[in-house]
Every structure is written in structure tokens, then in C-alpha cells.
Design an enzyme around this catalytic site. Structure first.
Site, short mmCIF file in Angstrom:
data_model
loop_
_atom_site.label_atom_id
_atom_site.label_comp_id
_atom_site.label_asym_id
_atom_site.label_seq_id
_atom_site.Cartn_x
_atom_site.Cartn_y
_atom_site.Cartn_z
CG ASP A 406 -2.62 -6.25 4.67
OD1 ASP A 406 -3.46 -5.48 5.14
OD2 ASP A 406 -2.73 -6.78 3.54
CD GLU A 409 -7.80 -5.22 9.09
OE1 GLU A 409 -7.64 -6.38 8.69
OE2 GLU A 409 -7.12 -4.26 8.70
CG ASP A 483 -7.10 -2.67 0.38
OD1 ASP A 483 -5.89 -2.41 0.51
OD2 ASP A 483 -7.56 -3.82 0.51
C1 GLC Z 1 -4.77 -6.11 1.33
C2 GLC Z 1 -3.89 -4.90 1.63
C3 GLC Z 1 -3.16 -4.50 0.38
C4 GLC Z 1 -2.33 -5.67 -0.11
C5 GLC Z 1 -3.23 -6.88 -0.37
C6 GLC Z 1 -2.44 -8.12 -0.72
O1 GLC Z 1 -5.77 -5.79 0.45
O2 GLC Z 1 -4.64 -3.84 2.14
O3 GLC Z 1 -2.33 -3.39 0.63
O4 GLC Z 1 -1.67 -5.34 -1.29
O5 GLC Z 1 -3.97 -7.15 0.81
O6 GLC Z 1 -1.57 -8.47 0.29
#
Ligand code: GLC
Length: 815
Positions: A406, A409, A483
């Protein structure tokens, strides 16, 4: 009085200086040279290299000067094979001809036109232009009947005509709405369809790129802000050809482990070991199938990657073992930010061994993310990617086989939301700025992760999930769409988004089911799970502070419906897995817009509130509240209602009845589906049985239905060395009979251990009188496992059960 310095007259106080953009072109053609398999076309102001990769794919890369550099990004796989190209120079153009296309370069400006061998114009480019700031673009003809697809993960509808997008991987927590031009992934592939005929243009540039199908009436534009104009033309004319050829260029996924296509449960965050174990026990107690539980950032010790919090997760190994006993795996989140902390091993190593992204001046680039000030590995360096991969031994030693990437980017908590554009990447000895490589950072992280896991898992298949990616990401990871929110609109948006991702080479994709941010509702969760049960990637995930959305969160009625649909996914697993195999072999997506199968049907050019799984199962989700009916478009052919068995003639719209427990589904008559047994986890091999459902069989000459069922062990890479089997089934109609023949091939290395094979004829056009060689019996006897046949007169289904023999078999049904 305070004295002002010269800052008082800083130029920006007086507004922007108007500077007319001066665009340059390659100029007039001067010479044609050949270097290896590249044709170098020289112009008075620059050069273009044309490289044919096959009869249907060529690359056109632009150079401002004489120097030619034919290296590619890692998105493009090394291409081999030679192509016969005939080149002829005419008065006004240079023409390159292959077995499929003809590419004409205009001698006035080196612009390209592609025609098919009948002289029909496919693509018309205007001269590539650049300015002194390094921006480049070209315009392309956009005839009236143009439709656009691809571009990976974008908002809005299926057809991108009238849209304008930027490719710049961006962490967009603010809602995903039509005016958002960039999300987490960048796949610079645009598919242009005119009159049902398609071609693709792929701009291999990992910096910022722009695709504008809005601003001009008869032209569309593809441009980039930095780097090279390195364009690939991909001929169709079938849409499927474009997808196959694009994935031939940028790669296809390996088969995922079967458990990765089960149902996944996540939340930001399951806070401790007890909560995780309790969650798993609840799934099992409630008999709701589940393969994976995710650990979001709270599992870590103050968000340090490669650690577990010693208080909340004191015994990860014990927890993982206990979960495995229940058939459930753990997938922990791993973000790229490494906490700046002199006492933390990963940080120490990264600094000492020089793995972090730096500024040109030599200082490490730091940014704020969950752990506070953090450094970021430079995945563009192979040695750093290897280091990162190796660090995953921390997880694999504990029995973990899947990782969730995650914030790659990369996302930072600052105004630009990402790394400074002038941060430097080593890029294996060819340093470039972050601005030039931004969009590839996330993919390189997932590549490093995948390769590390693959190395460590002793022949077992890894699973990587990622948020960011670039063209080719499908080789390393599944992609979830970031998200989203618990909005009905976002449920609807997931359909075109995942369809276009599929057309852009990413078959393994899906949204957070139920919605991530905002509070879901019972009804939204039901409708979304019904739909999500058929998405290639199937995970329920929700944000911190939102209402709970595990399947039992809204009482027994909702729970019952969710159990049914999640169960349906598991029953469809052989079929789904088969489609994943197809994706691995030729790149075609699991979830398809109707357009992919019916490119000449004008009703489906922008149809994106219903989809196909494979080529014959049509899913029409309900995506509005308090709605119990919806219009469904059925393309040509006869379609059988999965729930009621009712047959509908296609080529028209019908009104489907869809009370809360029903999501409309239709199967095309004359086709087949493979169904397995309901399992609580995908790789549970305790009981194996496959039933092949034949829809709308006819006892008449000319009726045929076929199915190829691919099977392997679902966990290892042995299939790549031949350990798999194929079951081929053929159903043919005679004047007053129907014959079913089946046979296995390739069983030398692998054969599923099962005793029985089932067949059903769903809604046949006749009442069966006899199945030669088999005993007629009650449905109960069939269910009890006996060999024989039964006719369900109420549902109009013929059930047949036989011993599953290596040599296959044959049955004749008389009417
Ligand atoms: C980001 C991710 C989400 C995750 C959060 C905390 O917003 O897209 O899926 O739960 O980070 O790690």
C-alpha cells in the site's frame, strides 16, 4: 518603516508570464537507416525509430537529435522473433508492410498512418511535437463513431470518449468522482474502437502522461511531460486481439494460488491477535467461507515494516499456525516508508547499505507517512529490490505467503502527496529524477516483493496485492482500487473501472467490497457482496472509525444472503480458476464488459452496469437502494435465468425481478459451467467433485456445447513443468438424443483425486427417457453419491453422476 528587499518585486507577484508554446516537429524526412531490427527515420530536426515486434505490433520512438536509445522500461518484456517487413520509399512516404498492416510515414513531417492490407485506414497520427520544456504530444484522428477503452484504473463509464485523464499515481482519499483525472495506477494504454474494429496505443512513459479525448472534436491527444515519446501500436481488429497482444508485450499473470481467489476479510485494523483469531473462529462457526484475513498497519510496532507489535501480537507464529489449522492465511500490509529510527534494523541497514532514495546533493529524502519521518527504498536499483525482497523472510519464516503493498504511489503526507520531483533514483546506473519515474515506483516495489516471496516460498505461489502500479503490474500483483467509499455510486463505479483494468491487462482486480470510508448499510453490503462474489479479486475492507462490515454485522437475514453469495463464489471456483488460467495463457480478463464478446453490438459500447464472467455468465447487479427490479440487456442468443431456469431470447432488454436475496444472473444457452463443492477455504482438498452444467441442450443435429476444464494443484509452480490436467467435455445433439463425451489429457503430472463427475442438463429442450448404461434413480440417491441419473421435473434439470475415470467416457441420453 520596514525596508523591503528585492523580493518586493519578485516576478511571480505580477502574474504568469505569457509564453506562447513553441512546438517543434521532426521536420522533413532526410534518410532511412537500419540498425538491427530498427528502422531509423531521420528528419531535419530529429529521428524516429520504428521497430516491428510482430506483424501486428510496432514501436515508434521519437528522438530529438541523432542519438537513438532503444532501451525500454521494465513494463515491456524482452521481445524475440523476427518479422518480415518490406520497406518501400515512395515520392511522399516511406511504407513498411507486414503480413497484417501497412505503416506509412509521411515524408513531410514523419507522422504515421496505419492501414490494413485492404487499404482501410486504421490510425492516423499528426506529427509528434515537443517544446523547450520537454513536453511532447501527438494528435490522432478521431472519427465520429469512436469509442475508447483501457487506461486502467479510471473513474467514469466504460467508454472514455469525451473524457480527459492524467497518468500520475495519486493517493486519492477524497472521493473518486468523475472529475478525478488520476488515481493510484497508471496504465498508459488507450484502445480506440471505430465501427467495431479496435487498435491500441501504449505510451511507455513512467512520468506524467495525458490522454485527452475531450478537448477537440475530431482529434484525440496523447502526450507526456517528461521523458521519451515511446509509443507502441497494437493492431486488432478484434478487441480481444488488442488485449492479447498488449499482454504479450507487457506480460501476463502467473496463476495465482487458489486461496488468493477465495473470499478475503480485512479492516483497518484488526487490532490484536485475539481479535484476529476470534474473527477466524466466527467465520468457521458461521460456516461462511474465507481464505484470508488481512493485517493492516496496527500489527506493526509503531508502523515499522518487518515487525510485529510485541503487545498486540505477542505470538504471530502461533497465531498464524492456528489460523492455518482453520484454513485461513494472513496477508500483512507492507508500505514502502521505512521509519527514521536509529535503533531500527531495517532503517540502519537501508542507510548503511545505501538503499534509500536520495536528493542529488546526497542527503536521504525523507517524508512523512504512518511511522512519522520515513525513508524510501530506491526500487529502481536491482540491488535494493533484492534487499527488499530478502527482508520478507521475516514474514515467510512465519508461514506468510501473501503481502499487501500500500501507499506505493508513493503516497506522502505533504502537499504534493508524493516524493519531491527532484529526488533521484539510481536506476541501475542511469540516474533519473522521481518526476521521470514516478508511475513505476509502486510496480517496482511489488516486483521486488513478488520476486522475494517467490524465492523464499519453496515452489509455492506467492500472492501480492498492490494499490499503485504501472503497465505490466499484472505480472506481479493483484490490484485493488484503493480508498473508495460506502456509496452506491462507488459500487456502480467499480464495474467500469475493473472492466477497463481487465482490458488494460490486469485481470486480477476488485474494489473494497462494502466500501472503505464512510458507513456501509445492510442493503449496500448485501448488494455489493452479491456483485463482489464474482469479481476476480474479492475482499471486504473498511476504514477505521466506520461501522463494522464483516458478513454478520447486520443480523441474520443479511448474514444468510452473504453466506449464500460467498458460498456461490466457492462453488464456482473451478470455473473461476479456469478463467484465471485463460488470463495467464492469453491475457483475457476474467470479468469482461459485454463489448469484449459482442464488439459489433451497438447496445454494449458503453454498457457497464452488467458484466460477463468469462464469455457466458452474465451478471446484472442491483446497485441502487430499495430497488427490486432492473433492466438487463441480453445480447444475441438465448439466455437462461440462473435462478428460475426461464429462457429469454436475447438482442433486447428485459426487466429482471431482483428482490434483496437475488442478483440477476443469466447463462447463455449452448454453453457450460463447471461447479465444484462448497468449501470453507479454496484449497481444502477433503472432498472433490466437479459438475458440468450444460445449459439449454437440444436433441437436434447441430447442437454442440464444449468446455475445457484446466486443473492443477492450485498452490505450486509444478504446473509450469507440466503438472496439470485438462478435462475436455463435448455435448452434441442428435435427432432424438444428446451425447456427452469427455476425456482427460495431460494427466501424466497431475490428476485431481476425486471419485465422481457430475453432469446436469439445465433446461434441455426435451424430457429425457433414458441415459444408456445408467440407472434411473431419485435425486436423493444421486446426492448420496450413487452412479445413475435423475430427472427433476419441477426444475427441468437432468442430473447424471458417474465414476470419474482417467480414460474419460461417453453417455447417450435419449428423448
Ligand atoms: C490506505 C489504504 C487502506 C488502508 C489504510 C491504512 O488508506 O488504501 O486500504 O486500510 O491506508 O493502512
Amino acid at each position: 518603516m520596514a525596508l523591503d528587499g528585492s523580493a518586493a518585486i519578485k516576478p511571480d507577484k505580477y502574474g504568469q508570464v505569457h509564453e506562447p508554446a513553441l512546438w517543434q516537429h521532426l521536420g522533413e524526412f532526410t534518410a532511412l537507416e537500419q540498425e538491427g531490427n530498427a528502422y531509423i527515420c531521420r528528419g531535419t530536426k530529429g529521428s524516429a525509430a520504428i521497430v516491428f515486434l510482430s506483424d501486428n505490433v510496432f514501436r515508434a520512438k521519437i528522438f530529438h537529435g541523432e542519438q537513438v536509445d532503444l532501451t525500454t522500461t521494465v513494463a515491456v518484456l524482452p521481445q524475440s522473433g523476427s518479422v518480415n517487413v518490406s520497406v518501400s520509399e515512395e515520392a511522399e512516404r516511406v511504407v513498411f508492410r507486414t503480413m497484417s498492416i501497412q505503416v506509412a510515414m509521411d515524408k513531410r513531417d514523419l507522422s504515421l498512418a496505419v492501414e490494413d492490407l485492404n487499404g482501410r485506414l486504421i490510425m492516423q497520427q499528426q506529427p509528434v511535437a515537443w517544446n523547450a520544456r520537454g513536453e511532447m504530444h501527438a494528435l490522432y484522428a478521431m472519427p465520429e463513431d469512436s469509442h475508447f477503452y483501457g487506461l486502467g484504473e479510471k473513474t467514469s463509464f466504460l467508454d472514455k470518449r469525451g473524457e480527459k485523464y492524467t497518468n500520475w499515481n495519486t493517493d486519492v482519499y477524497a472521493p473518486h468522482v468523475p472529475e478525478i483525472e488520476a488515481l493510484y495506477e497508471s496504465i498508459p494504454l488507450l484502445i480506440h474502437m471505430v465501427d467495431g474494429r479496435s487498435y491500441g496505443l501504449f505510451l511507455d512513459n513512467p512520468g506524467r502522461s495525458d490522454f485527452d479525448m475531450r478537448s477537440q472534436e475530431t482529434l484525440f491527444k496523447i502526450g507526456c511531460s517528461t521523458g521519451a515519446y515511446d509509443l507502441y501500436f497494437i493492431h486488432g481488429p478484434e478487441l480481444k486481439d488488442v488485449v492479447k497482444r498488449y499482454t504479450g508485450l507487457t506480460g501476463r499473470m502467473d496463476l495465482p494460488p487458489k486461496w488468493a481467489i477465495g473470499y478475503h476479510q480485512s479492516r483497518y485494523s484488526y487490532m490484536n491477535q485475539q481479535e484476529v483469531l476470534e474473527l477466524a473462529r466466527t467465520f468457521r462457526a458461521k460456516q461462511i467461507p474465507c481464505d484470508v484475513i488481512y493485517l493492516d498497519i496496527h500489527y506493526m510496532d509503531e508502523y515499522r515494516v518487518f515487525t510485529f507489535d510485541p503487545v498486540r501480537f505477542p505470538d504471530p507464529e502461533g497465531m498464524i499456525e492456528e489460523l492455518r489449522g482453520m484454513g485461513i492465511r494472513i496477508v500483512p500490509i507492507v508500505d514502502p516508508g521505512v521509519k527514521k529510527d536509529a535503533k531500527y534494523a531495517a532503517y540502519q541497514e537501508g542507510v548503511r547499505e545505501n538503499h534509500f532514495v536520495k536528493k542529488l546533493e546526497g542527503d536521504i529524502f525523507f517524508g512523512e507517512v504512518w511511522p512519522g519521518t520515513s525513508a524510501f527504498p530506491d526500487f529502481t536499483e536491482d540491488r535494493t529490490a533484492e534487499w527488499w525482497g530478502e527482508k520478507h523472510k521475516f514474514y515467510t519464516d512465519l508461514g506468510i505467503q501473501g503481502i499487501w503493498n500500500d501507499m506505493n504511489e508513493p503516497a506522502l503526507f505533504n502537499e504534493s502527496k508524493t516524493m519531491d520531483l527532484d529526488a533521484m533514483h539510481g536506476n541501475n546506473g542511469k540516474p533519473l529524477t522521481h518526476e521521470e519515474l514516478h508511475n513505476i515506483y509502486g510496480m517496482l516495489m511489488s516486483k521486488a516483493t513478488y520476486e522475494g516471496l517467490r524465492e523464499q516460498l519453496n515452489g509455492q505461489r506467492p500472492f501480492v496485492l498492490t494499490r499503485a502500479g504501472y503497465a505490466g503490474i499484472q505480472r506481479y500483483a493483484a490490484v485493488w482500487t484503493g480508498d473508495n467509499r460506502s456509496f452506491w455510486e462507488h459500487m456502480a463505479l467499480a464495474m467500469p473501472m475493473v472492466m477497463n483494468m481487465g482490458l488494460s491487462g490486469i485481470p486480477f482486480a476488485g474494489p473494497d467490497i462494502g466500501g472503505f470510508a464512510h458507513d456501509t448499510s445492510s442493503e449496500l453490503l448485501i448488494r455489493w457482496t452479491q456483485m463482489g462474489a464474482f469479481f476476480p479479486y474479492c475482499r471486504n475492507h473498511s476504514a477505521i472509525g466506520t461501522v463494522r462490515q464483516e458478513p454478520w454485522s447486520f443480523g441474520e437475514k443479511a448474514e444468510g444472503i452473504l453466506r449464500e453469495y460467498i458460498g456461490l463464489r466457492y462453488r464456482f471456483m473451478p470455473h473461476l480458476y479456469n478463467l484465471f488460467h485463460e488470463a495467464a495463457v492469453d491475457g483475457l480478463p476474467v470479468l469482461r464488459p459485454l463489448l469484449l464478446e459482442y464488439p459489433n453490438d451497438p447496445n454494449v459500447v458503453n454498457l457497464c452496469d452488467q458484466f460477463l464472467i468469462g464469455n457466458n455468465l452474465l451478471i446484472a447487479p442491483v446497485y441502487r437502494p430499495d430497488t427490486t427490479h432492473r433492466a438487463v440487456y441480453l445480447p444475441e442468443g438465448t439466455w437462461i435465468d440462473y435462478w428460475t431456469g426461464e429462457a429469454h431470447e436475447g438482442g433486447r432488454h428485459i426487466l429482471a425481478n431482483a428482490p434483496l436475496a437475488i442478483m440477476p444472473m443469466y447463462v447463455k444457452a449452448g454453453t457450460m459451467l463447471a461447479e465444484g463443492v462448497l468449501k470453507q477455504s479454496a484449497d481444502d482438498a477433503a472432498e472433490e467433485k466437479v459438475t458440468l452444467h450444460v445449459y439449454g441442450a437440444q436433441a437436434s443435429e447441430g447442437f454442440t456445447a464444449t468446455y475445457q476444464l484446466y486443473e492443477d494443484d492450485g498452490v505450486s509452480f509444478a504446473y509450469q513443468a507440466g503438472a496439470h490436467s485438462e478435462l475436455a467435455v463435448q455435448v452434441t445433439g442428435g435427432s432424438d438424443s444428446v451425447a456427452i463425451r469427455w476425456s482427460y489429457s495431460d494427466t501424466a503430472g497431475f490428476r485431481v483425486n476425486r471419485e465422481q463427475l457430475g453432469f446436469t442438463l439445465q433446461q434441455p429442450g426435451f424430457v429425457p427417457q433414458d441415459v444408456a448404461g445408467l440407472t434411473k434413480m431419485s435425486l436423493e440417491s444421486i446426492e448420496a453419491g450413487h452412479e445413475g441419473w435423475a430427472w427433476d421435473d419441477v426444475k427441468r434439470v437432468l442430473h447424471i453422476q458417474v465414476v470419474d475415470r482417467d480414460e474419460g467416457g461417453q453417455l447417450v441420453i435419449t428423448v
